[in-house]
Design a protein around this motif. Structure first.
Motif, PDB file in Angstrom:
ATOM      1  N   ASN A 158     110.805  -6.814  -8.794  1.00  0.00           N
ATOM      2  CA  ASN A 158     110.464  -8.075  -8.136  1.00  0.00           C
ATOM      3  C   ASN A 158     111.273  -9.204  -8.753  1.00  0.00           C
ATOM      4  O   ASN A 158     111.610  -9.176  -9.944  1.00  0.00           O
ATOM      5  CB  ASN A 158     108.970  -8.360  -8.282  1.00  0.00           C
ATOM      6  N   ASN A 159     111.573 -10.217  -7.950  1.00  0.00           N
ATOM      7  CA  ASN A 159     112.461 -11.289  -8.396  1.00  0.00           C
ATOM      8  C   ASN A 159     111.954 -12.657  -7.940  1.00  0.00           C
ATOM      9  O   ASN A 159     111.277 -12.778  -6.923  1.00  0.00           O
ATOM     10  CB  ASN A 159     113.869 -11.082  -7.823  1.00  0.00           C
ATOM     11  N   ALA A 160     112.330 -13.672  -8.710  1.00  0.00           N
ATOM     12  CA  ALA A 160     112.046 -15.055  -8.331  1.00  0.00           C
ATOM     13  C   ALA A 160     113.206 -15.935  -8.782  1.00  0.00           C
ATOM     14  O   ALA A 160     113.709 -15.779  -9.900  1.00  0.00           O
ATOM     15  CB  ALA A 160     110.748 -15.539  -8.963  1.00  0.00           C
ATOM     16  N   ASN A 161     113.657 -16.804  -7.920  1.00  0.00           N
ATOM     17  CA  ASN A 161     114.607 -17.842  -8.284  1.00  0.00           C
ATOM     18  C   ASN A 161     113.813 -19.114  -8.569  1.00  0.00           C
ATOM     19  O   ASN A 161     113.095 -19.615  -7.696  1.00  0.00           O
ATOM     20  CB  ASN A 161     115.607 -18.095  -7.152  1.00  0.00           C
ATOM     21  N   VAL A 162     113.947 -19.635  -9.792  1.00  0.00           N
ATOM     22  CA  VAL A 162     113.147 -20.786 -10.195  1.00  0.00           C
ATOM     23  C   VAL A 162     114.063 -21.854 -10.792  1.00  0.00           C
ATOM     24  O   VAL A 162     115.007 -21.529 -11.523  1.00  0.00           O
ATOM     25  CB  VAL A 162     112.082 -20.386 -11.245  1.00  0.00           C
ATOM     26  N   ALA A 202     113.119  -5.821  -2.748  1.00  0.00           N
ATOM     27  CA  ALA A 202     113.981  -5.161  -1.771  1.00  0.00           C
ATOM     28  C   ALA A 202     113.318  -4.995  -0.415  1.00  0.00           C
ATOM     29  O   ALA A 202     113.999  -4.845   0.607  1.00  0.00           O
ATOM     30  CB  ALA A 202     114.416  -3.795  -2.313  1.00  0.00           C
ATOM     31  N   LEU A 203     111.988  -5.032  -0.376  1.00  0.00           N
ATOM     32  CA  LEU A 203     111.260  -4.766   0.866  1.00  0.00           C
ATOM     33  C   LEU A 203     110.568  -5.989   1.450  1.00  0.00           C
ATOM     34  O   LEU A 203     110.133  -5.952   2.607  1.00  0.00           O
ATOM     35  CB  LEU A 203     110.206  -3.669   0.620  1.00  0.00           C
ATOM     36  N   HIS A 235     102.455 -14.312  -3.645  1.00  0.00           N
ATOM     37  CA  HIS A 235     101.293 -13.825  -2.892  1.00  0.00           C
ATOM     38  C   HIS A 235     101.370 -14.222  -1.427  1.00  0.00           C
ATOM     39  O   HIS A 235     102.010 -15.197  -1.043  1.00  0.00           O
ATOM     40  CB  HIS A 235      99.992 -14.358  -3.521  1.00  0.00           C
ATOM     41  N   ASP A 236     100.715 -13.442  -0.606  1.00  0.00           N
ATOM     42  CA  ASP A 236     100.501 -13.704   0.812  1.00  0.00           C
ATOM     43  C   ASP A 236      99.491 -12.664   1.298  1.00  0.00           C
ATOM     44  O   ASP A 236      98.720 -12.125   0.493  1.00  0.00           O
ATOM     45  CB  ASP A 236     101.812 -13.673   1.610  1.00  0.00           C
ATOM     46  N   ASP A 237      99.478 -12.353   2.571  1.00  0.00           N
ATOM     47  CA  ASP A 237      98.509 -11.382   3.074  1.00  0.00           C
ATOM     48  C   ASP A 237      99.100  -9.979   3.187  1.00  0.00           C
ATOM     49  O   ASP A 237      98.555  -9.120   3.877  1.00  0.00           O
ATOM     50  CB  ASP A 237      97.960 -11.822   4.434  1.00  0.00           C
ATOM     51  N   SER A 238     100.196  -9.727   2.482  1.00  0.00           N
ATOM     52  CA  SER A 238     100.846  -8.419   2.538  1.00  0.00           C
ATOM     53  C   SER A 238     100.299  -7.479   1.462  1.00  0.00           C
ATOM     54  O   SER A 238      99.540  -7.883   0.578  1.00  0.00           O
ATOM     55  CB  SER A 238     102.357  -8.567   2.337  1.00  0.00           C
ATOM     56  N   ALA A 239     100.724  -6.219   1.528  1.00  0.00           N
ATOM     57  CA  ALA A 239     100.312  -5.229   0.530  1.00  0.00           C
ATOM     58  C   ALA A 239     100.931  -5.502  -0.832  1.00  0.00           C
ATOM     59  O   ALA A 239     100.484  -4.959  -1.853  1.00  0.00           O
ATOM     60  CB  ALA A 239     100.708  -3.828   1.003  1.00  0.00           C
TER      61      ALA A 239
END
Length: 272
Positions: free
Chosen positions: A56-60, A84-85, A134-138
């Motif tokens: 998992n990645n984040a640009n901050v 990636a997904l 976060h969101d409503d995804s798996a």
């Protein structure tokens, strides 16, 4: 019902996570190192840093903002999260930061909340960053952590803030409710009135002098308003129930009137 304030500090992200103490404290006289000071507002952003873990990645990026009145500053963040997904709808950044001048600490606070401005100069900011994707995804609920450093040169003239606000969240009880203590002080000499306004879902208070309005503003959130008298230090005890992530955070705003102009500061309190 919400008003727009000429000197309002923009909080860059909506925070959804464990509560973190927000304290606006007095700062020492600032180092006058920069070129001739000028009036705010002012904003500078550092470079983007990639934070990764477990695929998992984040640009901050970190940004230093100074309000129009030269009284408050805000270390804000900008971010996006992906793997990636999936790309997450929400990419919230929280955490504490410290500001240094020539190796000496001159300020600290929580990300995305205002603190008294230190004045013109060149400063190094070190932030312990926590990212919540976060969101409503798996894939919802992913968290990343890292330490970020950026250097900013600020030029705005510093003025003493007429008001300060301290927010101290308590521990969540077995019913999922958190206590929040707001302490607002009125130190202005020319300001004629002030109001502490708090918005949130599931909030309530029994503090004398405060009024509560149900479902009138901000997506049917509860609205609490408390008047702050000249020279007064007012403590507001607030209860915040556990709510869905999409209905947090608790937002506060303190406004005051100086002549015919209205000014203000604002901030967010995380919720679970």
């Amino acid at each position: 019902m919400r008003r727009t304030f000429l000197a309002a500090l923009t909080v860059a992200t909506a925070l959804c996570g464990l509560p973190a103490t927000q304290t606006a404290t007095a700062v020492p006289s600032s180092p006058q190192r920069a070129s001739a000071a000028q009036a705010g507002p002012e904003e500078h952003c550092g470079g983007i840093q990639k934070i990764s873990g477990g695929g998992n990645n984040a640009n901050v990026k970190l940004c230093a903002k100074v309000g129009q009145a030269g009284r408050f500053m805000n270390i804000a963040t900008g971010s996006n999260c992906w793997n990636a997904l999936h790309t997450w709808k929400y990419c919230d950044v929280t955490g504490p930061w410290k500001m240094f001048h020539e190796g000496k600490q001159v300020a600290d606070g929580p990300l995305n909340s205002p603190v008294p401005y230190v004045g013109p100069g060149t400063y190094e900011v070190v932030a312990d960053v926590s990212v919540h994707a976060h969101d409503d995804s798996a894939f919802s609920g992913t968290r990343l952590h890292d330490t970020m450093t950026s250097t900013f040169t600020l030029t705005s003239e510093r003025k003493d803030p007429p008001y300060t606000v301290e927010v101290t969240p308590g521990q969540r009880n077995q019913q999922g409710e958190t206590s929040l203590t707001f302490t607002a002080t009125h130190q202005g000499k020319t300001e004629t009135q002030a109001d502490l306004m708090i918005w949130g879902h599931g909030i309530s208070t029994a503090t004398p002098g405060c009024k509560t309005y149900e479902g009138r503003v901000r997506d049917e959130a509860t609205f609490v308003t408390c008047g702050i008298g000249k020279g007064e230090k007012k403590t507001v005890e607030l209860a915040a129930a556990k709510v869905e992530p999409g209905k947090c955070p608790v937002t506060w705003e303190l406004s005051w009137l100086n002549g015919k102009q209205t000014f203000g500061i604002e901030g967010n309190v995380p919720c679970a």
